[in-house]
Write an enzyme that holds these catalytic residues in place. Structure first.
Site, PDB file in Angstrom:
ATOM      1  N   GLU A  13       0.886  -1.157   0.000  1.00  0.00           N
ATOM      2  CA  GLU A  13       0.000   0.000   0.000  1.00  0.00           C
ATOM      3  C   GLU A  13       0.924   1.207   0.000  1.00  0.00           C
ATOM      4  OE1 GLU A  13      -2.787  -0.038   3.302  1.00  0.00           O
ATOM      5  OE2 GLU A  13      -3.202   2.090   3.029  1.00  0.00           O
ATOM      6  N   ASP A  63      -5.049   9.706   9.409  1.00  0.00           N
ATOM      7  CA  ASP A  63      -3.775   9.161   9.853  1.00  0.00           C
ATOM      8  C   ASP A  63      -3.325   9.704  11.193  1.00  0.00           C
ATOM      9  OD1 ASP A  63      -2.825   7.252   7.863  1.00  0.00           O
ATOM     10  OD2 ASP A  63      -3.028   8.942   6.481  1.00  0.00           O
TER      11      ASP A  63
END
Lengths: 394, 263
Positions: B49, B60
């Site tokens: 990824e 995040d």
């Protein structure tokens, strides 16, 4: 199909984690937005606590100064906590209470929305955390102390550029981790659906009152309506009531900062270089670089210093419903001093941008016309910074 | 069949759990990312990824935020990520998913991106700020180029949304282990395992669990009901600190733990 669109703008660009809580919020807002008990309670807090309706003040000396159209000021600066932000904070905290939430979070740049949120959290006995960029905490010590005094925890944000946009992202991250018991009070008409609609509704009391008050003052006549635009909550609250009145020319004033170069201003709609994009959950105009990275914008006014703008403004811009213009730091500083001197009212440096547009507009007006400027906040918080900008040692 | 689908088929045939390793493109630099992909694959990663750095990565945690910020400071852009993938494709056919935020992609032009991504050798996208509701048009454009657009479920995803997601999901379903953002921490996998059991009744699309997984033990727990696990922050942290050998060690340990579990 995507919900909460203003033309092609708006939407819900958020992580899946946040979707259930947005859906819950949307359902609660749909349930209460027209609920007589909810609206009655909100109205009573507006009247008994915040100080609504605010005055529509005829600025006679300012009118004389320009010698043209009659100028009225919508005095949101007279509200408790000193700005229009309390309208939205009260509406959302009442909603949060009905949703059974125990904790309130918010983001803040200059600290005005943080103080308004801390205030309503204190009023309703709710736990409150305000996320604030470390750079802004340093710049706005007075508001940081006020929030602490009100029992709020100010959480420093040190990621990215350590300013408002990073504080907003951090508030969303915290929310994602605490969705069950936490309500996030976004301070402007930005963010994912239903925020832009909800914030606009809570702020549209400004425009509704203006219409009512003008009936008495000018027999309802209104030619120009002016408000400053950062995220755009006081402006959408001012304009919304008049959105279909084609004879009322609506002008949104953005911060042209220290010049047209990228990063030197906070113009998202009045800047030909800015284009639509997604930030903090909504598709709208956005200050971004060639690669689509959000850029740090600048204005002397911390309240206008945001790289995005509410999605409904983006639609109004494209449709031509509202004209968006830029006023630079110096013009705003001049207007700040002019209103202080002529009317004995010290305006917020944000609102000074709206006032400064009078310099450009007034020569085109005639004495039978009527101009209303929304004075979104008072300038006490800005006095130190303005003194510095004018070269005065305090 | 795409590289990604082939990989999951191969894993299933071998009765193995998949290991997805997240790497931020441009960290520590472009050559460093190329080295990291080689290292990850050699140490047992099945799928890469590749994080496309964005200035405001809402989903995040601190590690990947810092990695994105530094990568941007060092000049990483979306076109450079595509170039990076072209370089990677010279030495491996490991499935690569571009993980990024929608603004960079809209800025590039989403349709153009799908065409260029396919040509560069990307197999699909993971876009955390595009939930099911907003994904329709992008899904179509991806499909046209044979790319996957990965969808998400979380412990809080409602019954109805799981159903909708299962009807459109392809590639794999990203099962977010916990409410919050990326970053290593102790997690109770029961809630997401319940969601996965529900998903499994409705679709054959593989499930990969991500968020918070940073140790072999956590990977074993996360793999209990799923087809694969996703490890990000723990590896990115080591790479940012130039501890490439330790990163390789961590990936091999996780690989081993996953393989033991199934045996």
């Amino acid at each position: 199909m995507a919900k909460g669109r203003f033309g092609k703008y708006g939407g819900q660009y958020v992580p899946e984690i946040v979707m259930p809580v947005l859906t819950e919020l949307e359902a609660a807002y749909e349930k209460y937005r027209n609920d007589p008990d909810f609206l009655a309670e909100l109205k009573s807090y507006y009247m008994e606590y915040a100080g609504r309706p605010t005055l529509l003040y005829y600025a006679e000396r300012l009118t004389k100064h320009y010698g043209r159209a009659k100028i009225f000021l919508k005095r949101e600066d007279l509200l408790h906590t000193g700005a229009h932000k309390i309208n939205n904070a009260l509406g959302q905290v009442l909603l949060a209470k009905r949703m059974g939430k125990k904790r309130i979070i918010a983001e803040t740049g200059a600290g005005q929305h943080g103080v308004a949120t801390a205030t309503v959290a204190a009023l309703f006995g709710m736990e409150c955390k305000v996320f604030m960029g470390a750079v802004d905490i340093e710049r706005q010590k007075l508001n940081v102390f006020k929030m602490k005094l009100l029992g709020t925890e100010v959480v420093p944000v040190t990621t990215g550029t350590s300013t408002l946009k990073d504080a907003t992202s951090e508030a969303i991250r915290y929310w994602a981790a605490h969705i069950e018991d936490t309500h996030y009070i976004i301070g402007s008409a930005v963010g994912p659906h239903p925020y832009p609609t909800m914030v606009r509704d809570f702020q549209s009391v400004i425009g509704s009152e203006i219409r009512q008050q003008l009936l008495k003052e000018t027999n309802g006549r209104l030619d120009y309506l002016i408000a400053c635009v950062g995220g755009g909550s006081n402006a959408i609250g001012t304009f919304y009531e008049f959105r279909n009145d084609a004879n009322v020319r609506k002008i949104g004033v953005e911060a042209a900062g220290r010049g047209p170069a990228v990063g030197d201003n906070a113009q998202t709609l009045s800047n030909p270089a800015s284009r639509p994009g997604v930030l903090h959950g909504a598709y709208s105009y956005l200050a971004q670089d060639d690669d689509g990275q959000v850029i740090e914008v600048y204005s002397i006014s911390a309240g206008l210093d945001y790289p995005g703008v509410g999605p409904e403004h983006a639609m109004f811009h494209d449709e031509g419903t509202v004209k968006y213009v830029g006023i630079n730091d110096q013009e705003a500083l001049d207007a700040f001093q002019l209103l202080s001197r002529e009317e004995g009212i010290i305006p917020a440096v944000e609102s000074s941008h709206a006032l400064a547009y009078l310099e450009k507009l007034m020569p085109q007006t005639t004495s039978d016309e009527v101009v209303v400027v929304t004075l979104s906040g008072r300038g006490d918080k800005d006095v130190q910074q303005v003194a510095k900008a004018l070269g005065e040692e305090l | 069949m795409s590289r990604l689908q082939d990989k999951f088929k191969e894993l299933a045939a071998q009765n193995k759990k998949g290991l997805v390793i997240y790497l931020t493109a441009g960290m520590p630099d472009i050559q460093g990312t190329i080295d990291a992909v080689k290292m990850a694959e050699k140490s047992g990663a099945d799928i890469i990824e590749l994080g496309i750095p964005f200035s405001d990565p809402m989903a995040d945690g601190p590690i990947i935020q810092a990695a994105s910020y530094q990568a941007i400071q060092r000049g990483m852009t979306l076109p450079k990520v595509l170039d990076l993938v072209r370089e990677i494709r010279k030495f491996t056919q490991v499935p690569i998913l571009g993980m990024g935020y929608i603004n960079n992609m809209l800025n590039y032009g989403f349709e153009k991106l799908t065409v260029d991504a396919r040509e560069a050798g990307i197999d699909g996208f993971i876009i955390p700020d595009v939930p099911h509701e907003e994904s329709g048009e992008m899904k179509q454009l991806c499909k046209k180029q044979g790319l996957h657009l990965v969808e998400f479920v979380t412990p809080g995803t409602t019954e109805n949304r799981i159903k909708e997601t299962c009807t459109t999901a392809d590639g794999f379903i990203y099962c977010v282990s916990v409410n919050g953002v990326t970053g290593v921490r102790k997690i109770d996998y029961t809630p997401i395992n319940n969601v996965i059991e529900n998903v499994k009744k409705q679709t054959d699309t593989p499930c990969a669990v991500g968020f918070g997984i940073g140790t072999p033990q956590a990977a074993q727990e996360a793999a209990a009901k799923s087809d694969a696990v996703i490890v990000g922050s723990a590896v990115v942290k080591l790479i940012m600190e130039n501890r490439m050998e330790e990163a390789a060690g961590l990936i091999s340990d996780i690989r081993q733990a996953l393989d033991e579990k199934v045996k």
